[in-house]
Design an enzyme around this catalytic site. Structure first.
Site, mmCIF file in Angstrom:
data_model
loop_
_atom_site.group_PDB
_atom_site.id
_atom_site.type_symbol
_atom_site.label_atom_id
_atom_site.label_comp_id
_atom_site.label_asym_id
_atom_site.label_seq_id
_atom_site.Cartn_x
_atom_site.Cartn_y
_atom_site.Cartn_z
ATOM 1 N N HIS A 174 34.395 34.199 48.539
ATOM 2 C CA HIS A 174 34.927 35.615 49.092
ATOM 3 C C HIS A 174 35.933 34.550 50.259
ATOM 4 C CE1 HIS A 174 31.729 38.062 48.180
ATOM 5 N NE2 HIS A 174 30.796 36.891 48.477
ATOM 6 N N LEU A 175 37.721 35.236 49.663
ATOM 7 C CA LEU A 175 38.568 35.198 49.857
ATOM 8 C C LEU A 175 38.575 35.004 51.914
ATOM 9 C CD1 LEU A 175 40.985 37.969 48.207
ATOM 10 C CD2 LEU A 175 41.753 35.059 48.475
ATOM 11 N N SER A 176 37.702 36.427 52.178
ATOM 12 C CA SER A 176 37.736 36.283 53.973
ATOM 13 C C SER A 176 35.540 35.495 54.100
ATOM 14 C CB SER A 176 37.428 37.615 54.389
ATOM 15 O OG SER A 176 36.282 39.285 54.034
ATOM 16 N N TYR A 207 43.614 39.712 53.782
ATOM 17 C CA TYR A 207 42.605 39.232 52.258
ATOM 18 C C TYR A 207 44.176 38.532 52.224
ATOM 19 C CZ TYR A 207 39.175 41.970 51.693
ATOM 20 O OH TYR A 207 37.753 42.698 52.375
ATOM 21 N N ASN A 248 33.833 36.277 42.421
ATOM 22 C CA ASN A 248 33.747 36.801 44.110
ATOM 23 C C ASN A 248 33.681 38.411 43.490
ATOM 24 O OD1 ASN A 248 34.898 38.247 46.205
ATOM 25 N ND2 ASN A 248 37.219 37.901 45.975
ATOM 26 N N HIS A 252 27.609 42.774 47.737
ATOM 27 C CA HIS A 252 26.789 43.446 49.317
ATOM 28 C C HIS A 252 25.638 43.712 48.967
ATOM 29 C CE1 HIS A 252 30.118 40.840 52.091
ATOM 30 N NE2 HIS A 252 30.341 42.097 51.116
ATOM 31 N N GLU A 264 29.480 31.507 44.330
ATOM 32 C CA GLU A 264 29.820 32.664 44.503
ATOM 33 C C GLU A 264 31.152 32.792 45.859
ATOM 34 O OE1 GLU A 264 26.401 35.334 46.536
ATOM 35 O OE2 GLU A 264 28.758 36.738 47.768
ATOM 36 N N ARG A 304 28.808 43.236 55.673
ATOM 37 C CA ARG A 304 29.333 42.153 54.349
ATOM 38 C C ARG A 304 28.789 41.024 55.385
ATOM 39 N NH1 ARG A 304 33.873 44.058 53.085
ATOM 40 N NH2 ARG A 304 35.160 45.369 54.329
ATOM 41 N N ARG A 341 33.056 39.111 60.159
ATOM 42 C CA ARG A 341 33.310 40.388 59.892
ATOM 43 C C ARG A 341 32.100 41.457 60.400
ATOM 44 N NH1 ARG A 341 36.904 40.845 54.177
ATOM 45 N NH2 ARG A 341 37.015 42.903 55.269
ATOM 46 N N ASP A 395 20.162 39.871 39.000
ATOM 47 C CA ASP A 395 19.141 39.746 37.825
ATOM 48 C C ASP A 395 20.220 38.720 37.698
ATOM 49 O OD1 ASP A 395 17.142 40.818 39.950
ATOM 50 O OD2 ASP A 395 17.173 42.782 38.544
ATOM 51 N N ALA A 409 32.855 44.097 47.283
ATOM 52 C CA ALA A 409 31.622 44.913 47.547
ATOM 53 C C ALA A 409 30.597 45.357 47.134
ATOM 54 C CB ALA A 409 32.403 45.999 48.050
ATOM 55 N N ARG A 416 46.513 45.358 49.170
ATOM 56 C CA ARG A 416 45.282 45.596 50.551
ATOM 57 C C ARG A 416 45.340 44.725 51.592
ATOM 58 N NH1 ARG A 416 39.316 43.895 48.205
ATOM 59 N NH2 ARG A 416 38.399 45.042 50.095
ATOM 60 N N PRO A 459 35.127 44.210 43.323
ATOM 61 C CA PRO A 459 36.094 45.692 42.486
ATOM 62 C C PRO A 459 37.125 45.996 43.710
ATOM 63 C CG PRO A 459 34.429 45.584 43.330
ATOM 64 C CD PRO A 459 34.439 44.695 42.456
ATOM 65 N N ASN A 460 38.595 46.135 43.822
ATOM 66 C CA ASN A 460 39.082 45.457 44.212
ATOM 67 C C ASN A 460 39.713 44.861 44.930
ATOM 68 O OD1 ASN A 460 39.264 49.146 45.409
ATOM 69 N ND2 ASN A 460 37.296 48.475 46.526
HETATM 70 C C1 DQA Z 1 35.603 39.729 49.726
HETATM 71 C C2 DQA Z 1 34.327 40.111 50.931
HETATM 72 C C3 DQA Z 1 33.928 41.246 50.246
HETATM 73 O O1 DQA Z 1 32.969 42.290 51.957
HETATM 74 C C4 DQA Z 1 34.487 42.644 50.411
HETATM 75 O O2 DQA Z 1 34.504 44.177 49.616
HETATM 76 C C5 DQA Z 1 35.981 42.230 49.158
HETATM 77 C C6 DQA Z 1 36.837 40.852 49.457
HETATM 78 C C7 DQA Z 1 36.551 38.876 49.951
HETATM 79 O O3 DQA Z 1 36.967 38.433 49.216
HETATM 80 O O4 DQA Z 1 36.241 38.162 50.946
HETATM 81 O O5 DQA Z 1 36.522 43.581 48.329
HETATM 82 O O6 DQA Z 1 34.948 39.709 48.635
#
Ligand code: DQA
Length: 147
Positions: free
Chosen positions: A101-103, A24, A75, A81, A99, A112, A108, A88, A78, A19, A11-12
């Site tokens: 993540h960008l950040s 990011y 990725n 988390h 897995e 997270r 953080r 599962d 959210a 964003r 998501p997002n």
């Molecule tokens: C994220 C880190 C997550 O905590 C956050 O909810 C995201 C982006 C990242 O790529 O850094 O939406 O997955």
């Protein structure tokens, strides 16, 4: 035909570019997809790159990847988390999942710092911005080769 890996985005992430660029970066998800395609060619892998804002769709795509791909990078954003369903799903399939993540989620907010998905992933890459994607691809390719 090149072996295929799925690169799944939660998501997002469709809003990347506009964003929170301070967190990011300024690349869009399309820019990142292009980088992944170019890099995957050097690994002789094909990629199926997707994004959804819906948890169950990610679950469906992981099951689909298990049928038609040799591995997946995700990725989970959210949902990483919060989602026992994603935990599962990764557990239920037999292909390796990395897995990413960008950040740097560990630098953080405390909520997270943990992901439900990390314990069932082959490994986790975070904190390198868009490079996290190509690092995840490289790690996945190496893992598949070593299997
Ligand atoms: C994220 C880190 C997550 O905590 C956050 O909810 C995201 C982006 C990242 O790529 O850094 O939406 O997955």
């Amino acid at each position: 035909m090149a072996r295929k890996v799925f690169i799944l985005n939660g998501p997002n992430l469709n809003a990347l570019g506009m964003r929170e660029p301070g967190v990011y970066g300024s690349k869009t998800l399309q820019d990142i997809e292009r980088d992944c395609r170019t890099y995957a060619e050097t690994l002789e892998l094909g990629i199926d790159f997707r994004q959804t804002n819906h948890e169950g769709v990610l679950v469906d795509w992981l099951h689909e990847a298990n049928e038609s791909a040799v591995g997946a990078a995700i990725n989970p954003a959210a949902y990483g988390h919060t989602s026992i369903a994603l935990h599962d799903a990764i557990r239920a399939i037999s292909i390796p999942v990395v897995e990413l993540h960008l950040s740097n989620i560990h630098a953080r907010e405390p909520f997270r710092h943990k992901t439900m998905t990390a314990p069932v992933a082959v490994g986790v890459i975070c904190g390198f911005g868009p490079t996290s994607y190509t690092l995840a691809l490289q790690a996945l390719a190496n893992h598949i080769k070593d299997q």
